[in-house]
Every structure is written in structure tokens, then in C-alpha cells.
Write a protein that holds these residues in place. Structure first.
Motif: not given
Ligand code: C2E
Ligand code: CA
Ligand code: CA
Ligand code: CA
Length: 273
Positions: A170-184
Motif C-alpha cells: 500500500r502507498l501513503a501520501l506523507d505530510d499531506f497538505g504541506t506541498g503546493y498541489s496536494s489535490l493534484r
């Protein structure tokens, strides 16, 4: 008497800044650390809303012979810079798979492993992971690879992530929301989990609501993803997250990162699930 270094070398070293010399030394020390087994794994529990242990995140430490126990903040950047993160990451993955098929086999717990984007790009990583999954006896879905979203914008990475999911991990997106284009990222990459970064959890205080946290949880639910909150430090944050439907909680309030043997000993004392 010792021979003087050739003139061009004297020039070169005298031109290296203190900072560059420190980095060179750190890189050398990291190589030695790999050869001489100075790295350690710590495990930090992840809990469901009812408080049951569901898994753990694997966190790297360096037992430095002179400087003591070092956290990733002291050495990961240089490991990335020098490329040593690849053999280091491979070692972490080896250890995690050995735990899943060994001491943690009957616990059913999942293990989350941080993976650098350099590892993702490395073809040897896929081969190595495939071999690990063949040689160890555990369900691949118990292994969760955490990737930092801000580093994913490179060509070919979507195909690589798909290939990993096909292996069953399984894959997890870490530090979600701190990047510039999380929704993308959520549109372009298929993942199984998002980890709400600590900065958003920090915003949960008695004085105000935390609309971003609420919204991220709702978003995760709409996309049928596991939503994990990291950096939970007090009861108020825990209660808030539970009330909004968080799937898993991680943070000092629930458990600190512990050496593997300490984690396992505590596990033995827990009543069977
Ligand atoms: P991360 O993936 O965001 O991991 C969470 C970090 O927050 C860990 O720091 C953890 O010890 C710390 N933490 C957990 N709960 C709390 C809390 O309640 N309060 C506070 N203040 N901190 C908390 P750590 O272990 O120092 O690791 C830092 C970063 O280093 C990690 O951030 C991850 O990005 C990276 N890292 C750790 N292990 C590895 C590894 O094996 N490979 C790679 N590539 N990166 C790693
Ligand atoms: Ca992580
Ligand atoms: Ca984080
Ligand atoms: Ca991270």
C-alpha cells in the motif's frame, strides 16, 4: 618528513568551505555507518480510534560512535544528497520485511516505511522489493510505503507507483497538505492512505475549530482512503480527530518512537486481539 601535497590539492582543500568539509566528513561517516551496522530502527505505534494498536511507522536512527543517537534531521539530507539514501533505504526495507514475517507475523500489524523518491526511481528498488515479498511470508498489504507528496512531480513516477501497488503493497501520501498541489497528487496518483501533517494537527486547540483537518478527513473519506493523523500530542487533539472520523492516530500522546525490542516487549504484554 612527510611530502607536501601537490600545489593544486592544497589550493583545492583551502578553497573548500567549512560547510563543504563537514558534509564530506558526514558522507564518509554515513558509509562507515552502513558498513558497521550503526543504524537502528525505531517503531512508533499507530492506533485506531478505539485505542487499539493497528500498526507502526518505522523511523530511522543512527547510533553514532561519538555523537550518540541521531535522528533523521541530522543526516537524511546528506544521505539524499550523496545517494546513500538508496542502500540505507534498502536496509530499512529489509529489516521491516523481516519483522513482518518474523516477530510481528502473528500480530497482524502493518508497518509503514518512509521511502525517498530516489529509491522510487531506482529500478533496483523494484527488483529488491519483489524479491523481499517472495522470500518473506506476510501479506504484502501489511507493508505501507510512505512517500512525501512534494517530491513526486517527476516523470515516470505515476507508473512506478502503479507498479508498486500491483505488487500488493500500500502507498501513503506523507505530510499531506504541506506541498503546493496536494489535490493534484490525489488526482494523478492512486494511493491508499493520506497522512495529515503535524502542522494541521497542531492547529487543533481549545480556542478554535480546525476546518482544514475536518476537510482533509472528509476528503479522504470521499475518496475511500485511510486517513492517519500524525503528531497527536494531547487528549484534545485526539478527541477532535476521533469525533471527525479519523481512521488512525499517531503521536507522542499515544506512543513515542521506541527501539524495536522495547516495542516488541510491550506488544507481548498486550492482551491478544
Ligand atoms: P515523518 O515521516 O513526518 O515522521 C514523523 C516524525 O515526527 C518522526 O520524526 C517522529 O518521531 C515525529 N513525531 C511523531 N509523533 C510526534 C509528536 O507527537 N510530536 C512531535 N513533535 N513529533 C512527533 P523523526 O523520527 O525525527 O523523523 C523525521 C523524518 O525523517 C520523518 O518525518 C521522515 O520524513 C524521515 N525519515 C525517518 N525515517 C526514514 C527512513 O527510514 N527513510 C527515509 N527516506 N526517511 C526517513
Ligand atoms: Ca512518514
Ligand atoms: Ca510529517
Ligand atoms: Ca514525512
Amino acid at each position: 618528513a612527510r611530502e607536501a601535497p601537490p600545489p593544486h590539492l592544497t589550493f583545492y582543500t583551502s578553497q573548500l568551505s567549512d560547510w563543504e568539509q563537514r558534509l564530506n566528513r558526514l558522507e564518509q561517516e554515513l558509509r562507515t555507518a552502513l558498513d558497521e551496522h550503526q543504524f537502528r530502527l525505531y517503531l512508533q505505534g499507530q492506533f485506531d480510534p478505539a485505542g487499539h494498536l493497528a500498526g507502526a511507522e518505522v523511523l530511522l536512527r543512527w547510533q553514532h560512535p561519538r555523537d550518540g543517537l541521531l535522528a533523521p534531521g541530522d543526516f537524511i539530507a546528506e544521505a539524499e544528497h550523496s545517494g546513500l539514501i538508496r542502500p540505507m533505504g534498502q536496509w530499512v526495507l529489509d529489516q521491516a520485511c523481516a519483522l513482518l514475517s518474523g516477530a510481528l507475523h502473528d500480530s497482524g500489524l502493518s508497518l509503514s516505511v518512509n521511502v525517498s523518491v530516489q529509491q522510487l526511481h531506482d529500478d533496483a528498488f523494484m527488483t529488491h522489493l519483489t524479491q523481499l515479498l517472495e522470500h518473506h511470508d506476510f501479506a504484502p498489504r501489511r507493508l505501507i510505503l510512505e512517500v512525501v507528496e512534494s517530491l513526486l512531480v517527476t516523470p515516470g513516477i505515476a507508473a512506478r507507483l502503479d507498479a508498486l501497488r500491483e505488487l500488493g503493497v500500500r502507498l501513503a501520501l506523507d505530510d499531506f497538505g504541506t506541498g503546493y498541489s496536494s489535490l493534484r497528487y490525489l488526482q494523478d496518483f492512486r494511493v491508499d492512505e493520506i497522512k495529515i501533517d503535524k502542522v494541521f494537527v497542531d492547529a487543533i486547540t481549545s480556542r478554535r475549530d480546525a476546518p482544514l483537518v475536518r476537510s482533509i478527513i472528509a476528503l479522504g473519506k470521499a475518496l475511500e482512503l485511510r486517513v492517519v493523523a500524525e503528531g497527536v500530542e494531547n487528549a484534545m487533539q485526539q478527541d477532535y480527530l476521533r469525533a471527525r472520523g479519523i481512521d488512525f492516530l499517531q503521536g507522542y500522546y499515544l506512543a513515542r518512537p521506541e527501539p524495536i525490542d522495547v516495542f516488541l516487549r510491550r506488544l507481548e504484554r498486550l492482551p491478544p486481539a
